[in-house]
Design an enzyme around this catalytic site. Structure first.
Site, short mmCIF file in Angstrom:
data_model
loop_
_atom_site.label_atom_id
_atom_site.label_comp_id
_atom_site.label_asym_id
_atom_site.label_seq_id
_atom_site.Cartn_x
_atom_site.Cartn_y
_atom_site.Cartn_z
N ASP A 124 1.09 -0.88 -0.43
CA ASP A 124 -0.17 -0.67 0.43
C ASP A 124 0.34 1.27 -0.32
O ASP A 124 0.67 1.91 0.30
CB ASP A 124 -0.83 0.03 1.03
N ILE A 125 1.74 1.00 -0.93
CA ILE A 125 2.90 2.27 -1.21
C ILE A 125 2.14 3.55 -2.00
O ILE A 125 1.52 3.53 -2.81
CB ILE A 125 4.15 1.70 -1.83
#
Length: 238
Positions: A124-125
């Site tokens: 979940d960058i």
């Protein structure tokens, strides 16, 4: 252990405020009664092996995880409080010059490399999950979507991530790995430079070329690891 942690929080810390409420749980801020130091307390439904793997991992671009405890229903995590603002908050005011993007992304690469060495994929960058402190040092936060990479697994057991930043393999096509985070990194770089998703506007020049390789649909066509991305960025001269 879980009850012991609850009791110690009550005895030695003062509740300050709710930092975030989400479907899986809540993120709270506590202050130590004697030292005045802050700590982040997460109460999340379910089990989170990535946080347990991060226990004791020290890397300058990752928050330190002090404790992880589980009961039948939820996991409680005590985590270092990071003072600063997120890239998302900065992007509300302006986009960034290439020199600043290179500086920030190089640090994110170092943090991700430490995760990947521990077989952790963040998944979940995005700008909301990168904090920049006053000294311009960067910390990656929020490992709620993170997973432990398993070499012989065919695909992820559940779909997680943020639409627009999640790589194609996060939708059940294959197992997420380090290249999944490289995809999110590429999208984030583009947003930092243009304020837009690559679908709407692709960054130009050599930075744009790096981003294009990061976000290839086929993971095999992306960079092999985040340090390769950092090396390409460091070769750029301004």
């Amino acid at each position: 252990m879980y009850q012991w942690l609850v009791e110690n929080l009550k005895a030695y810390y003062t509740f300050v405020k709710v930092l975030k409420k989400k479907e899986r749980g809540e993120v709270l801020l506590y202050k130590h009664k004697q030292s005045g130091n802050y700590v982040v307390v997460k109460k999340l439904k379910g089990i989170y092996p990535a946080y347990e793997r991060l226990l004791g991992v020290k890397q300058r671009h990752l928050p330190f995880i002090y404790e992880v405890c589980c009961n039948e229903n939820e996991t409680m995590i005590l985590e270092e409080f990071i003072p600063g603002i997120t890239l998302a908050e900065q992007l509300e005011r302006t986009t960034f010059p290439e020199r600043y993007v290179r500086e920030i992304i190089s640090q994110v690469c170092e943090g991700l490399y430490a995760l990947h060495l521990n077989q952790i994929v963040h998944r979940d960058i995005k700008p909301e999950n990168v904090i920049v402190m006053k000294n311009r040092e960067v910390k990656i936060i929020d490992f709620d979507a993170a997973k432990i990479y398993k070499m012989y697994s065919q695909k992820d057991t559940r779909t997680v991530g943020t639409i627009g930043y999640a790589a194609p393999e996060q939708y059940g096509e294959a197992q997420s790995d380090a290249r999944t985070d490289i995809y999110g990194l590429g999208i984030m770089m583009n947003v930092m430079l243009t304020g837009k998703h690559p679908v709407n506007e692709m960054a130009a020049g050599k930075m744009g070329n790096i981003i294009e390789k990061c976000i290839m649909v086929n993971p095999n066509k992306r960079y092999k690891n985040v340090m390769e991305v950092k090396a390409k960025l460091n070769k750029l001269h301004y």
